[in-house]
Design a protein around this motif. Structure first.
Motif, mmCIF file in Angstrom:
data_model
loop_
_atom_site.group_PDB
_atom_site.id
_atom_site.type_symbol
_atom_site.label_atom_id
_atom_site.label_comp_id
_atom_site.label_asym_id
_atom_site.label_seq_id
_atom_site.Cartn_x
_atom_site.Cartn_y
_atom_site.Cartn_z
ATOM 1 N N ARG A 75 103.214 -36.464 -65.213
ATOM 2 C CA ARG A 75 103.981 -37.712 -65.300
ATOM 3 C C ARG A 75 105.227 -37.538 -66.175
ATOM 4 O O ARG A 75 106.249 -38.154 -65.932
ATOM 5 C CB ARG A 75 103.096 -38.831 -65.840
ATOM 6 N N HIS A 76 105.092 -36.759 -67.220
ATOM 7 C CA HIS A 76 106.239 -36.423 -68.072
ATOM 8 C C HIS A 76 107.034 -35.370 -67.298
ATOM 9 O O HIS A 76 106.699 -34.186 -67.326
ATOM 10 C CB HIS A 76 105.742 -35.868 -69.409
ATOM 11 N N ALA A 77 108.074 -35.807 -66.591
ATOM 12 C CA ALA A 77 108.642 -34.956 -65.541
ATOM 13 C C ALA A 77 110.116 -34.586 -65.702
ATOM 14 O O ALA A 77 110.737 -34.184 -64.749
ATOM 15 C CB ALA A 77 108.441 -35.647 -64.192
ATOM 16 N N HIS A 78 110.689 -34.697 -66.901
ATOM 17 C CA HIS A 78 112.080 -34.239 -67.023
ATOM 18 C C HIS A 78 112.101 -32.726 -67.239
ATOM 19 O O HIS A 78 111.083 -32.096 -67.484
ATOM 20 C CB HIS A 78 112.792 -34.964 -68.173
ATOM 21 N N HIS A 87 104.018 -30.520 -72.936
ATOM 22 C CA HIS A 87 103.702 -31.597 -73.878
ATOM 23 C C HIS A 87 102.199 -31.796 -74.036
ATOM 24 O O HIS A 87 101.754 -32.391 -75.010
ATOM 25 C CB HIS A 87 104.375 -32.901 -73.431
ATOM 26 N N VAL A 88 101.413 -31.303 -73.103
ATOM 27 C CA VAL A 88 99.952 -31.381 -73.182
ATOM 28 C C VAL A 88 99.389 -30.173 -73.939
ATOM 29 O O VAL A 88 98.368 -30.268 -74.619
ATOM 30 C CB VAL A 88 99.354 -31.475 -71.755
ATOM 31 N N MET A 89 100.063 -29.045 -73.863
ATOM 32 C CA MET A 89 99.571 -27.805 -74.441
ATOM 33 C C MET A 89 99.178 -27.904 -75.916
ATOM 34 O O MET A 89 98.149 -27.353 -76.306
ATOM 35 C CB MET A 89 100.597 -26.683 -74.240
ATOM 36 N N VAL A 117 102.992 -20.219 -79.680
ATOM 37 C CA VAL A 117 102.779 -20.271 -78.232
ATOM 38 C C VAL A 117 103.768 -21.291 -77.690
ATOM 39 O O VAL A 117 103.766 -22.457 -78.105
ATOM 40 C CB VAL A 117 101.338 -20.674 -77.885
ATOM 41 N N ASP A 118 104.627 -20.846 -76.801
ATOM 42 C CA ASP A 118 105.708 -21.695 -76.299
ATOM 43 C C ASP A 118 105.779 -21.588 -74.776
ATOM 44 O O ASP A 118 106.118 -20.542 -74.239
ATOM 45 C CB ASP A 118 107.030 -21.258 -76.930
ATOM 46 N N LEU A 119 105.427 -22.670 -74.100
ATOM 47 C CA LEU A 119 105.523 -22.728 -72.636
ATOM 48 C C LEU A 119 106.823 -23.377 -72.175
ATOM 49 O O LEU A 119 107.135 -23.381 -70.994
ATOM 50 C CB LEU A 119 104.345 -23.532 -72.061
ATOM 51 N N ASN A 120 107.574 -23.944 -73.112
ATOM 52 C CA ASN A 120 108.772 -24.716 -72.787
ATOM 53 C C ASN A 120 109.971 -23.797 -72.586
ATOM 54 O O ASN A 120 110.582 -23.338 -73.544
ATOM 55 C CB ASN A 120 109.048 -25.723 -73.909
#
Length: 135
Positions: A75-78, A87-89, A117-120
């Motif tokens: 849902r957080h889709a930008h 944002h969930v990680m 840990v960075d998925l962004n």
């Protein structure tokens, strides 16, 4: 409490970024027993204590990819595709860790390292707050 901020660039792809040397330097500067607290003040990054360099870092990213796929379900889709998972990680890999320090040396296990840990992939500039509480 003593505190310091370190800045780092994690890159343009998902990563497990080793900050053990910076943490060790900060602990050594304190030169006494206490507690090192590592905190990343970002909504899309976490702190892990994990073995690095033997494939575990890649395994962690693969496991997070399985649990939090980079697709359009979020849902957080930008931002980039699947950005909402970043944002969930931090609910799975928290944005903090505490490590005992004895005589200015972190009391980590033989194979333990401290990593961000960075998925962004949309933001590679990160800050990490290192704080030391003396005994």
């Amino acid at each position: 409490m003593r505190s310091q901020i370190i800045s780092l660039t994690t890159g343009s792809r998902e990563t497990v970024f080793d900050i053990t040397p910076q943490c060790a330097d900060f602990a050594r500067e304190q030169g006494e027993d206490g507690l090192l607290h590592v905190f990343v003040p970002h909504a899309t990054a976490g702190v892990a204590i994990i073995e690095l360099g033997a494939g575990s870092d890649d395994d962690l990213l693969a496991a997070l990819g399985d649990v939090l796929p980079a697709d359009d379900r979020w849902r957080h889709a930008h931002g980039s595709r699947g950005h909402g998972r970043s944002h969930v990680m931090p609910a799975l890999v928290p944005p903090y860790a505490s490590i005992p320090v004895l005589g200015g040396r972190m009391a980590l296990g033989t194979w333990q390292s401290i990593a961000i840990v960075d998925l962004n992939v949309d933001n590679s500039e990160r800050q990490v707050r290192l704080s030391f509480l003396s005994d």
